[in-house]
Design an enzyme around this catalytic site. Structure first.
Site, PDB file in Angstrom:
ATOM      1  CD  GLU A  23      76.215  79.307  93.750  1.00  0.00           C
ATOM      2  OE1 GLU A  23      76.000  78.247  93.127  1.00  0.00           O
ATOM      3  OE2 GLU A  23      75.311  79.955  94.308  1.00  0.00           O
ATOM      4  CG  HIS A  32      77.150  77.306  88.869  1.00  0.00           C
ATOM      5  ND1 HIS A  32      75.937  77.667  88.332  1.00  0.00           N
ATOM      6  CD2 HIS A  32      76.893  77.025  90.177  1.00  0.00           C
ATOM      7  CE1 HIS A  32      75.002  77.628  89.259  1.00  0.00           C
ATOM      8  NE2 HIS A  32      75.546  77.235  90.389  1.00  0.00           N
ATOM      9  CG  HIS A  87      74.902  73.467  94.057  1.00  0.00           C
ATOM     10  ND1 HIS A  87      74.871  74.337  95.120  1.00  0.00           N
ATOM     11  CD2 HIS A  87      74.884  74.258  92.945  1.00  0.00           C
ATOM     12  CE1 HIS A  87      74.830  75.587  94.677  1.00  0.00           C
ATOM     13  NE2 HIS A  87      74.843  75.570  93.343  1.00  0.00           N
TER      14      HIS A  87
HETATM   15 CO    CO Z   1      74.430  77.260  92.237  1.00  0.00          CO
END
Ligand code: CO
Length: 134
Positions: A130, A79, A7
């Site tokens: 991440e 992020h 994502h």
């Molecule tokens: Co995230």
């Protein structure tokens, strides 16, 4: 080592307004808001055919995205999340290469119930990364 883009997270000052923008203006499939007290955020996931967007709004006083929204009051990309098969092996490889892992360095449970880690943006071209084990 990294796999699919899981994502892209966007910090937003108004979660309901951002959800309406994606649902009504962009015509996306927008999920329900979920509080993640361990991460100090409320999240909404938006399913796209090839990835997801994670809308993030601050939850509580010590939210890690409060400072981000102070600097960027309109919101912004916060992020990107890449999938890895083995998060501990990925962490050890990155640490050996000199990358800084945020927090304790131990994976936390992320928004999908899977182990996640964050890497210092200064080590990745200014982008907070991440990693999520899938
Ligand atoms: Co995230």
């Amino acid at each position: 080592m990294i796999g699919r883009l899981n994502h892209v997270a966007i910090a937003v000052p108004d979660l309901a307004a951002a959800a309406a923008l994606y649902r009504d203006t962009l015509g996306a499939r927008v999920g329900a808001p979920r509080d993640e007290p361990d991460h100090g955020v409320t999240v909404i996931f938006i399913d796209l055919p090839n990835t997801r967007i994670e809308l993030l709004a601050p939850l509580g006083k010590d939210s890690p995205i409060a400072g981000f929204l102070e600097k960027s009051p309109a919101g912004g990309i916060h992020h990107v999340c890449y999938e890895v098969e083995d998060i501990l092996a990925a962490r050890d490889r990155l640490k050996a290469a000199g990358a800084r892992v945020l927090g304790s360095g131990e994976p936390k449970t992320g928004a999908h119930g899977k182990p996640v880690l964050f890497l210092h943006p200064k080590d990745f071209n200014g982008c907070l990364v991440e990693l999520e084990q899938v």
